[in-house]
Scaffold this active site. Structure first.
Site, PDB file in Angstrom:
ATOM      1  N   HIS A  85       0.822  -1.212   0.000  1.00 21.38           N
ATOM      2  CA  HIS A  85       0.000   0.000   0.000  1.00 21.38           C
ATOM      3  C   HIS A  85       0.860   1.268   0.000  1.00 21.38           C
ATOM      4  CE1 HIS A  85       0.262  -0.167   4.551  1.00 21.38           C
ATOM      5  NE2 HIS A  85       0.232   1.147   4.415  1.00 21.38           N
ATOM      6  N   ASP A 222       1.301  -7.688   2.287  1.00 21.76           N
ATOM      7  CA  ASP A 222       1.399  -6.252   2.049  1.00 21.76           C
ATOM      8  C   ASP A 222       2.863  -5.842   1.877  1.00 21.76           C
ATOM      9  OD1 ASP A 222       0.960  -3.557   1.844  1.00 21.76           O
ATOM     10  OD2 ASP A 222      -0.319  -3.407   3.620  1.00 21.76           O
ATOM     11  N   SER A 646       3.961   2.237   8.388  1.00 22.82           N
ATOM     12  CA  SER A 646       3.742   1.262   7.317  1.00 22.82           C
ATOM     13  C   SER A 646       5.029   1.047   6.543  1.00 22.82           C
ATOM     14  CB  SER A 646       2.652   1.760   6.369  1.00 22.82           C
ATOM     15  OG  SER A 646       1.400   1.778   6.995  1.00 22.82           O
TER      16      SER A 646
END
Length: 714
Positions: A85, A222, A646
């Protein structure tokens, strides 16, 4: 009762340093107490290998990825692992209906196939320095909050510019800590040539999509892979075919040994922002205004986007990145408000504040300075309540809503006098917005948000365009929107071209989209002016509150709120109990992917390509399998992270890479305000699953050969 309140306050004072696994610690200010705690918990490498301004250390393998995520360097030739992402926008920009890298994934089998991303950069931290005295020396008695802020901002800017004046390849940034009570200089070096190397299909990188976002158990791969390029002297350089792979100061080794319940785990990255010191009044305002506005307004906008994305591949590709970004914050706001209520965060904050009031009353010096601290906070939050509420909905409805308004403001604020590189980058960004815009969808969004905003605020907060709608268009929002888009030249790049070429027949300030943009910015400015006095007092008193807490518990080991600077968090790999009668394990496997595909048959969020299902069903995971022969996908730890983390590297006790952090858990969404040790978990993707996907699905064994693999003898 007094004893009970004292114990409550001691345990829930943002639970600061109450547990060893809480905290986002500054590497440049990692004190003895924190280092000893890490060692007691199992850290095997010396603290000097975590951070050094003079020798290569683990921090040299960690990057700020694009300024909005984190990443880790894993090869001598500059390979960077980050989240899928985090790379999503870059993957989307290279995707077309014919070459759908979002859906099918992307693999560069040679360096020449790696895809450049001119807007992307990575940032390395070189050193940190305490400059608090120099900054605060400029603050004089009698300054009001605006004067104080302006003076501090000016000296912070000067200190930062001194760095780049000495070395043009460096960037110096001074950041405020502890609510503006301390200031530290961070020195960075940026690399601007970052190329896409590998991306799994979205059925891996986004498996579960919105349904599973912020949830555990999780089965999302991810991750994505990029490479940093430099000039032939290993210095930063803009994209050029002549650039070569960057050779880093430090390369993170990759562990194939995995983890167990209770394994030491530390996370290094760039968390965005937390509000652990925020008063209960501030938390209430956040919940009722900014969070609720995101929930209400983005919910309307996203429903329109999602309907169209699901119906046409061309729209899915155009809108994927902006939908992903918008929906992530939307669901976060839902989760934060839910967790604050469910975990009684406000009650805990108020208990701490009550104990602080008692301490102030009983301490002569504090009583003289802070007697009215809480009454002032309460009064000023109350004074701006309605205006702040309207402003939150205003920003979401207009400035973060219709893309025509965003385009008009970008063009209106275009700076022709900046550096050539910046001008070109800003121009490309505007052109990219046009490339990903569908006018019919945008008109529907604009119409829906006009109605939604009117229903959410008092009449006095409606901008003038509503009077136009009511008087000239008989209250019909769609008629107004259709007319606006028909009359504006800025609905297509043609208007931008006429503006840039200084077409004498086109007057930018006469364009109705520009006129509307100016009216909206003026309205926002008026809102800020009306709140200015209350906002200044709030900033001042929140800073005083922050400092008072640290004085009250002077023996505590406090960490500052996150502010997009590099931070270390540490703890253990462990499961948790989300509610009575349920136990969540600390890892998931590919079995869960196969189960979810069957359970959610027909749901596009859980669709997986047949060839991938076949690969996962084979059970042939080779050296990437766990001890039981299974393929671990994700795992959780009680590391303390937030947005911006992230893509952060999750390391074991030897500083070897276990995986990448990519999410938090639904039950502890209030963690930016209050750390909940029994509930809060960091969700990471297992590096072994990443490598399996790269080698077996992507057939990119060349990338595997670049890595420094670590495995213990069995």
């Amino acid at each position: 009762m007094r004893l009970r309140l004292t114990l409550i306050a001691a345990c829930c004072l943002f639970t600061l340093a109450g547990r060893a696994d809480e905290g986002m610690w500054m590497l440049g200010n990692l004190n003895k107490q924190t280092r000893e705690t890490m060692k007691e918990m199992g850290l095997q490498m010396p603290a000097s290998k975590l951070y050094s301004s003079k020798r290569p250390s683990l921090k040299d393998a960690v990057v700020s990825f694009g300024g909005f995520c984190s990443g880790v360097v894993v090869s001598e030739d500059g390979l960077v692992f980050t989240n899928h992402h985090c790379g999503f926008s870059s993957i989307q920009q290279h995707s077309t209906v014919e070459h759908d890298y979002l859906k099918d994934g992307f693999v560069a089998h040679s360096r020449s196939e790696e895809l450049p991303n001119p807007e992307l950069y990575v940032r390395f931290l070189l050193r940190q320095e305490d400059v608090t005295k120099r900054v605060l020396d400029i603050v004089k008695p009698g300054m009001d909050e605006t004067e104080r802020s302006n003076a501090i901002d000016s000296v912070m800017l000067v200190i930062g510019e001194e760095v780049s004046h000495k070395d043009s390849t460096l960037t110096g940034i001074v950041d405020a800590y502890y609510g503006g009570n301390e200031f530290w200089l961070s020195v960075y070096r940026d690399y601007n040539d970052v190329r896409l190397v590998f991306a799994p299909p979205s059925s891996v990188g986004k498996f579960g999509w919105d349904t599973d976002n912020w949830e555990w158990p999780r089965h999302t791969g991810d991750f994505s892979v990029f490479r940093i390029y430099a000039d032939r002297h290993n210095r930063p350089a803009d994209y050029s075919p002549d650039n070569v792979p960057y050779h880093p100061e430090y390369v993170a080794p990759v562990s194939l040994d995995g983890y167990h319940e209770g394994s030491f785990c530390m996370t290094l990255g760039y968390p965005g922002s937390t509000e652990r010191y925020l008063s209960s009044f501030g938390i209430e305002e956040m919940m009722n205004n900014s969070n609720q506005a995101q929930i209400d307004i983005r919910g309307v906008k996203q429903a329109i986007w999602k309907r169209e994305m699901d119906s046409r591949d061309s729209i899915r590709i155009k809108y994927a990145s902006k939908y992903d970004e918008s929906s992530n914050y939307w669901k976060n706001s839902i989760g934060v408000n839910r967790a604050v209520r469910k975990l009684h965060v406000l009650d805990k904050k108020r208990a701490m504040e009550q104990e602080l009031r008692r301490w102030i009353q009983q301490t002569p010096g504090e009583r003289e300075r802070l007697l009215h601290l809480f009454s002032d906070l309460e009064l000023n939050y109350k004074n701006r309540r309605e205006e702040n509420h309207a402003q939150a909905y205003f920003v979401e409805s207009f400035l973060n809503g219709p893309e025509l308004i965003q385009l008009s403001l970008s063009i209106l604020n275009f700076d022709f006098e900046g550096e050539e590189k910046t001008v070109i980058a800003n121009l490309k960004a505007i052109i990219e917005k046009y490339a990903n815009l569908d006018l019919d969808i945008d008109k529907e969004v604009f119409t829906a948000l006009l109605k939604e905003y009117r229903s959410r605020v008092e009449a006095q907060y409606l901008p003038e365009l509503y009077q136009t709608i009511d008087t000239l268009y008989d209250g019909n929002e769609r008629s107004y929107v259709d007319s606006l888009y028909a009359r504006s030249e800025l609905t297509t790049p043609r208007g931008l071209k006429r503006f840039l070429e200084q077409d004498s027949t086109y007057h930018i300030y006469d364009d109705p989209a520009i006129t509307l943009g100016i009216d909206l910015i003026t309205k926002l400015f008026e809102m800020n002016i009306r709140m200015q006095q209350a906002s200044g007092e709030i900033i001042r008193n929140e800073r005083l509150l922050n400092a008072a807490v640290r004085r009250m518990y002077a023996s505590r080991n406090f960490y500052p709120d996150a502010n997009s600077t590099m931070r270390l968090s540490f703890g253990t790999v462990c499961g948790y109990t989300p509610f009575d009668g349920a136990e969540y394990d600390y890892y998931t496997t590919t079995k869960g992917i196969l189960e979810k595909v069957k359970t959610h048959a027909g749901d596009v969020d859980f669709e997986v390509q047949p060839e991938l299902l076949s690969l996962l069903s084979s059970g042939d995971f080779g050296k990437y399998a766990g001890e039981k022969g299974e393929m671990n996908v994700c795992f959780i730890s009680n590391n303390d992270i937030t947005g911006g983390n992230s893509g952060s590297a999750m390391f074991n006790d030897k500083g070897e890479l276990l995986g990448l952090a990519f999410d938090g858990n639904w039950e502890a969404m209030s963690s930016d305000i209050l750390y909940e040790p029994k509930m809060q978990r960091t969700i990471g993707v297992d590096v072994r699953y990443m490598l399996f996907m790269i080698e077996k699905y992507g057939k990119a064994g060349n990338l595997i050969e670049e890595l420094k693999m670590k495995t213990a003898p069995r």
